[in-house]
Design an enzyme around this catalytic site. Structure first.
Site, PDB file in Angstrom:
ATOM      1  N   HIS A 224      43.594  36.184  33.568  1.00 37.14           N
ATOM      2  CA  HIS A 224      43.108  37.263  32.727  1.00 37.14           C
ATOM      3  C   HIS A 224      44.271  38.150  32.317  1.00 37.14           C
ATOM      4  O   HIS A 224      45.385  38.044  32.837  1.00 37.14           O
ATOM      5  CB  HIS A 224      42.000  38.071  33.422  1.00 37.14           C
ATOM      6  CG  HIS A 224      42.434  38.901  34.592  1.00 37.14           C
ATOM      7  ND1 HIS A 224      41.612  39.817  35.205  1.00 37.14           N
ATOM      8  CD2 HIS A 224      43.590  38.959  35.285  1.00 37.14           C
ATOM      9  CE1 HIS A 224      42.249  40.400  36.197  1.00 37.14           C
ATOM     10  NE2 HIS A 224      43.453  39.905  36.274  1.00 37.14           N
TER      11      HIS A 224
ATOM     12  N   CYS B 230      49.674  44.176  34.665  1.00 35.03           N
ATOM     13  CA  CYS B 230      48.445  43.430  34.360  1.00 35.03           C
ATOM     14  C   CYS B 230      48.182  43.343  32.861  1.00 35.03           C
ATOM     15  O   CYS B 230      47.312  42.597  32.427  1.00 35.03           O
ATOM     16  CB  CYS B 230      47.252  44.062  35.073  1.00 35.03           C
ATOM     17  SG  CYS B 230      47.386  43.974  36.867  1.00 35.03           S
TER      18      CYS B 230
ATOM     19  N   HIS C  90      47.861  36.533  33.746  1.00 33.92           N
ATOM     20  CA  HIS C  90      48.225  36.103  35.099  1.00 33.92           C
ATOM     21  C   HIS C  90      46.949  35.653  35.789  1.00 33.92           C
ATOM     22  O   HIS C  90      45.845  35.953  35.330  1.00 33.92           O
ATOM     23  CB  HIS C  90      48.886  37.255  35.875  1.00 33.92           C
ATOM     24  CG  HIS C  90      47.965  38.411  36.065  1.00 33.92           C
ATOM     25  ND1 HIS C  90      47.794  39.385  35.118  1.00 33.92           N
ATOM     26  CD2 HIS C  90      47.121  38.725  37.076  1.00 33.92           C
ATOM     27  CE1 HIS C  90      46.894  40.261  35.539  1.00 33.92           C
ATOM     28  NE2 HIS C  90      46.467  39.890  36.731  1.00 33.92           N
TER      29      HIS C  90
ATOM     30  N   HIS D  79      44.344  34.585  39.281  1.00 33.82           N
ATOM     31  CA  HIS D  79      43.876  34.910  40.632  1.00 33.82           C
ATOM     32  C   HIS D  79      43.030  33.758  41.147  1.00 33.82           C
ATOM     33  O   HIS D  79      42.376  33.065  40.369  1.00 33.82           O
ATOM     34  CB  HIS D  79      42.988  36.159  40.633  1.00 33.82           C
ATOM     35  CG  HIS D  79      43.683  37.411  40.214  1.00 33.82           C
ATOM     36  ND1 HIS D  79      44.520  38.113  41.055  1.00 33.82           N
ATOM     37  CD2 HIS D  79      43.670  38.091  39.040  1.00 33.82           C
ATOM     38  CE1 HIS D  79      44.978  39.173  40.417  1.00 33.82           C
ATOM     39  NE2 HIS D  79      44.490  39.186  39.189  1.00 33.82           N
TER      40      HIS D  79
ATOM     41  N   ASP E 274      35.703  28.859  36.014  1.00 31.74           N
ATOM     42  CA  ASP E 274      36.769  28.211  36.781  1.00 31.74           C
ATOM     43  C   ASP E 274      37.804  27.561  35.873  1.00 31.74           C
ATOM     44  O   ASP E 274      37.463  26.839  34.938  1.00 31.74           O
ATOM     45  CB  ASP E 274      36.157  27.164  37.721  1.00 31.74           C
ATOM     46  CG  ASP E 274      37.180  26.639  38.721  1.00 31.74           C
ATOM     47  OD1 ASP E 274      38.006  27.432  39.207  1.00 31.74           O
ATOM     48  OD2 ASP E 274      37.142  25.422  39.014  1.00 31.74           O
ATOM     49  N   HIS E 275      39.073  27.847  36.148  1.00 32.69           N
ATOM     50  CA  HIS E 275      40.197  27.324  35.361  1.00 32.69           C
ATOM     51  C   HIS E 275      40.125  27.722  33.895  1.00 32.69           C
ATOM     52  O   HIS E 275      40.415  26.918  33.000  1.00 32.69           O
ATOM     53  CB  HIS E 275      40.327  25.805  35.534  1.00 32.69           C
ATOM     54  CG  HIS E 275      40.883  25.422  36.882  1.00 32.69           C
ATOM     55  ND1 HIS E 275      40.169  25.566  38.044  1.00 32.69           N
ATOM     56  CD2 HIS E 275      42.088  24.945  37.243  1.00 32.69           C
ATOM     57  CE1 HIS E 275      40.908  25.189  39.064  1.00 32.69           C
ATOM     58  NE2 HIS E 275      42.090  24.809  38.610  1.00 32.69           N
TER      59      HIS E 275
ATOM     60  N   GLU F  15      39.192  39.772  44.424  1.00 37.52           N
ATOM     61  CA  GLU F  15      40.214  39.415  43.431  1.00 37.52           C
ATOM     62  C   GLU F  15      41.542  39.095  44.105  1.00 37.52           C
ATOM     63  O   GLU F  15      42.270  38.189  43.685  1.00 37.52           O
ATOM     64  CB  GLU F  15      40.388  40.563  42.444  1.00 37.52           C
ATOM     65  CG  GLU F  15      41.249  40.215  41.251  1.00 37.52           C
ATOM     66  CD  GLU F  15      41.241  41.351  40.238  1.00 37.52           C
ATOM     67  OE1 GLU F  15      40.873  41.105  39.079  1.00 37.52           O
ATOM     68  OE2 GLU F  15      41.595  42.478  40.616  1.00 37.52           O
TER      69      GLU F  15
HETATM   70 NI    NI Z   1      44.778  40.510  37.732  1.00 41.17          NI
END
Ligand code: NI
Length: 138
Positions: free
Chosen positions: A18, A37, A43, A45, A83-84, A127
């Site tokens: 995100h 961010c 980036h 998570h 996901d992904h 997160e």
């Molecule tokens: Ni983040």
């Protein structure tokens, strides 16, 4: 005697990227608020997702609901979509909504609420090791 309710919580995980950035603010304002961010290319998570349902214990199974049924609903409504993925571009609810942990917890709730027919009680998004988001707030 009324049947007591029992909470059932099950943990899932998904990996997603995100970027915390809103077009409603300038680049400088975004950087001031979101720091690293807001970096342009995002980036990732490894998110933990804990879903809690509540209901009376069924007779004779002894279940609130079968785990495979819960798994199928979470997979179909959330994991397959998240996901992904790059949340900002790949998941429709973030087209004009910053994909913070707060918003992810709320959006996951919205996806699960109807399919779980009133059983959903809580969505928890982990997160990072240090950041946890819980919806609804108690
Ligand atoms: Ni983040």
């Amino acid at each position: 005697m009324s049947t007591p309710l029992v909470h059932l919580s099950r943990r899932y995980s998904f990996s997603a990227s995100h970027r915390l950035y809103t077009d409603h603010l300038s680049f400088e304002e975004n950087e001031a608020i979101f720091g690293r961010c807001a970096n342009p290319n995002g980036h990732g998570h490894n998110y933990g997702l804990t879903v809690t349902v509540a209901g009376p214990v069924d007779v004779p199974t002894g279940f609130v609901m079968p785990l495979d049924e819960l798994d199928a609903i979470v997979r179909r409504t959330v994991l397959d979509a998240y996901d992904h993925r790059y949340l900002n571009l790949d998941v429709e609810e973030y087209a004009d909504l910053v994909p913070t942990g707060e918003n992810i917890a709320r959006c996951v709730w919205e996806r699960l609420d109807a399919p779980l027919h009133g059983l959903l009680r809580r969505v928890v998004v982990d997160e990072t090791r240090n950041n946890r988001f819980e919806y609804p707030a108690i």
